[in-house]
Design a protein around this motif. Sequence first.
Motif, mmCIF file in Angstrom:
data_model
loop_
_atom_site.group_PDB
_atom_site.id
_atom_site.type_symbol
_atom_site.label_atom_id
_atom_site.label_comp_id
_atom_site.label_asym_id
_atom_site.label_seq_id
_atom_site.Cartn_x
_atom_site.Cartn_y
_atom_site.Cartn_z
ATOM 1 N N GLN A 183 0.814 -1.210 0.000
ATOM 2 C CA GLN A 183 0.000 0.000 0.000
ATOM 3 C C GLN A 183 0.854 1.268 0.000
ATOM 4 N N ALA A 184 2.042 1.176 0.605
ATOM 5 C CA ALA A 184 2.876 2.368 0.773
ATOM 6 C C ALA A 184 3.497 2.839 -0.539
ATOM 7 N N GLY A 185 3.475 1.998 -1.568
ATOM 8 C CA GLY A 185 4.131 2.369 -2.826
ATOM 9 C C GLY A 185 3.192 2.885 -3.888
ATOM 10 N N LEU A 186 1.959 3.223 -3.514
ATOM 11 C CA LEU A 186 0.968 3.638 -4.495
ATOM 12 C C LEU A 186 0.812 5.160 -4.528
ATOM 13 N N THR A 187 0.570 5.675 -5.723
ATOM 14 C CA THR A 187 0.384 7.111 -5.931
ATOM 15 C C THR A 187 -0.841 7.318 -6.820
ATOM 16 N N TYR A 188 -1.503 8.441 -6.640
ATOM 17 C CA TYR A 188 -2.791 8.714 -7.295
ATOM 18 C C TYR A 188 -2.615 9.856 -8.280
ATOM 19 N N LEU A 189 -2.935 9.609 -9.561
ATOM 20 C CA LEU A 189 -2.753 10.603 -10.612
ATOM 21 C C LEU A 189 -4.059 10.875 -11.348
ATOM 22 N N LEU A 190 -4.144 12.037 -11.970
ATOM 23 C CA LEU A 190 -5.269 12.421 -12.816
ATOM 24 C C LEU A 190 -4.800 12.394 -14.260
ATOM 25 N N LEU A 191 -5.416 11.535 -15.059
ATOM 26 C CA LEU A 191 -4.945 11.295 -16.427
ATOM 27 C C LEU A 191 -5.920 11.836 -17.452
ATOM 28 N N ASP A 192 -5.406 12.630 -18.392
ATOM 29 C CA ASP A 192 -6.179 13.044 -19.559
ATOM 30 C C ASP A 192 -6.093 11.902 -20.571
ATOM 31 N N LEU A 193 -7.235 11.308 -20.904
ATOM 32 C CA LEU A 193 -7.229 10.122 -21.753
ATOM 33 C C LEU A 193 -6.895 10.419 -23.211
ATOM 34 N N LYS A 194 -6.754 11.699 -23.547
ATOM 35 C CA LYS A 194 -6.309 12.049 -24.899
ATOM 36 C C LYS A 194 -4.789 12.133 -24.984
ATOM 37 N N THR A 195 -4.109 11.857 -23.871
ATOM 38 C CA THR A 195 -2.658 11.898 -23.842
ATOM 39 C C THR A 195 -2.074 10.806 -24.742
ATOM 40 N N LYS A 196 -0.979 11.115 -25.404
ATOM 41 C CA LYS A 196 -0.300 10.153 -26.275
ATOM 42 C C LYS A 196 0.091 8.908 -25.484
ATOM 43 N N GLY A 197 -0.177 7.737 -26.062
ATOM 44 C CA GLY A 197 0.184 6.473 -25.423
ATOM 45 C C GLY A 197 -0.963 5.781 -24.722
ATOM 46 N N VAL A 198 -2.155 6.417 -24.680
ATOM 47 C CA VAL A 198 -3.324 5.811 -24.038
ATOM 48 C C VAL A 198 -4.195 5.138 -25.099
ATOM 49 N N THR A 199 -4.534 3.867 -24.850
ATOM 50 C CA THR A 199 -5.459 3.145 -25.726
ATOM 51 C C THR A 199 -6.579 2.578 -24.873
ATOM 52 N N ALA A 200 -7.832 2.876 -25.248
ATOM 53 C CA ALA A 200 -9.005 2.345 -24.545
ATOM 54 C C ALA A 200 -9.691 1.329 -25.447
ATOM 55 N N ARG A 201 -9.929 0.153 -24.911
ATOM 56 C CA ARG A 201 -10.557 -0.920 -25.686
ATOM 57 C C ARG A 201 -11.791 -1.414 -24.932
ATOM 58 N N GLU A 214 -10.836 -1.718 -21.102
ATOM 59 C CA GLU A 214 -9.491 -1.900 -20.571
ATOM 60 C C GLU A 214 -8.625 -0.792 -21.158
ATOM 61 N N LEU A 215 -7.747 -0.261 -20.331
ATOM 62 C CA LEU A 215 -6.889 0.850 -20.728
ATOM 63 C C LEU A 215 -5.450 0.378 -20.796
ATOM 64 N N PHE A 216 -4.781 0.674 -21.910
ATOM 65 C CA PHE A 216 -3.376 0.335 -22.084
ATOM 66 C C PHE A 216 -2.568 1.630 -22.062
ATOM 67 N N LEU A 217 -1.539 1.661 -21.224
ATOM 68 C CA LEU A 217 -0.729 2.860 -21.008
ATOM 69 C C LEU A 217 0.705 2.568 -21.421
ATOM 70 N N ASP A 218 1.144 3.234 -22.467
ATOM 71 C CA ASP A 218 2.468 2.976 -23.049
ATOM 72 C C ASP A 218 3.278 4.269 -23.038
ATOM 73 N N ASN A 219 4.167 4.393 -22.042
ATOM 74 C CA ASN A 219 5.000 5.590 -21.884
ATOM 75 C C ASN A 219 4.150 6.870 -21.854
ATOM 76 N N VAL A 220 3.102 6.824 -21.083
ATOM 77 C CA VAL A 220 2.191 7.965 -20.957
ATOM 78 C C VAL A 220 2.777 8.966 -19.961
ATOM 79 N N GLU A 221 2.856 10.224 -20.367
ATOM 80 C CA GLU A 221 3.418 11.259 -19.509
ATOM 81 C C GLU A 221 2.296 12.046 -18.813
ATOM 82 N N ILE A 222 2.347 12.076 -17.479
ATOM 83 C CA ILE A 222 1.357 12.794 -16.680
ATOM 84 C C ILE A 222 2.091 13.832 -15.833
#
Length: 402
Positions: A183-201, A214-222
């Motif tokens: 639990q101690a290693g988790l972080t919470y981010l807000l992601l814009d799904l139009k960001t490069k590297g995001v694929t929604a299937r 399902e969301l695939f995240l490939d080198n997505v920068e937040i």
Amino acid sequence: MEAGFLTDALERLRHDVRAWLEANAPRGWRESCTSHEAFLDMQRGWFAKLAEAGYAVPHWPAEWPGGGRSLAEQKVIYEELARADTPRLLLSFMSTYHAACTLFEWGSEAQQKQYIPRILEGEIWCQGFSEPNAGSDLAGVKTRAERQGDVYVVNGQKLWSTMGQFADKCLLLVRTSTEGAKQAGLTYLLLDLKTKGVTARPIHQIHGDEEFAELFLDNVEIPVEDRLGEEGQGWAVAQSTLSSERGLTLLELSARMRGALWRIGDLIRETGRENDVGILRDFGRLTTRVDATCALADQFLANRIAGVERVGDASLVKLSYSRTLREFTLLGLRLGGMDAQYHTPITFGGGMETGNWMADFMNSYAWTIAGGSDEVQRNIISERLLAMPREPKGWTLAGGAA
């Protein structure tokens, strides 16, 4: 005198909401929602109407339109929405509850100013928590985020993201450290799904709908500025997200199931089973179970209002609802005979009591898993409400602890 005044105020609210719904509730929406396009148009239009009238976000703070309602007032609004058989706000649900309530608690002033107004304008959020190997064990999240200067670079996969294929933004739980407790290693981010590297299937379900993605995240920068809480604080933020809508949703769903009992009654008459003792017995038993579920939901909310809610009270309602829904749809399927066995087009976003009995029956099984499986609910009830011993750890055949 004070209690009487409160009751009068609630009845005035009920009258106002009911009158507004009579004039504004969508007509024939079930018949029209036979495609995702029609579903999206209907959901967006209905949310905009409710927001304008002040009934979309009664649980928000008072400075927002329609916000600042007490739990008793929220209950009245949701009861009337269910009574009028209006569309459930499936498209905006994650936005107005999970996203907004998390932002209210954890967001900076800048984040709240940036995101909250857009939600009220119709921006859609989804939740990126579950993964192929991290569902009930949420602490097992493996999607990795590495900080590189002013951004996190994220790689991984998320599963069962409700309305993820239609969403604009995502509440994303990621792993930034593997040291110490999971639990101690988790972080919470807000992601814009139009960001490069995001694929929604989208995920095609057995009954024909596609509520999840399902969301695939490939080198997505937040950007780091889109983090909620501090790095490593994601577990605490996620718990706030998960508790944001507990209770009122179950109350609304229970009320909708009670309001749909007429479908079973119509089937009994249409099939000439008015004198079938077995069917009447099963219908009577179902009606009693539905009433009991609604009573549990009412008691849960009363406990919350009185400040005496116990850990496990919501589990009682959730378990009762999921089991009763199975009985409801199974009786409809039995009464429908061979006609109910055929696959027919579903109503997208129509809920679990649409009268499309095969689809309803298959969909009812999802509710024995969604929001915590029946097995998890039973464990919570037994351990937290009944003070029974915790379930023992498993053992290997060699005699050691698993």
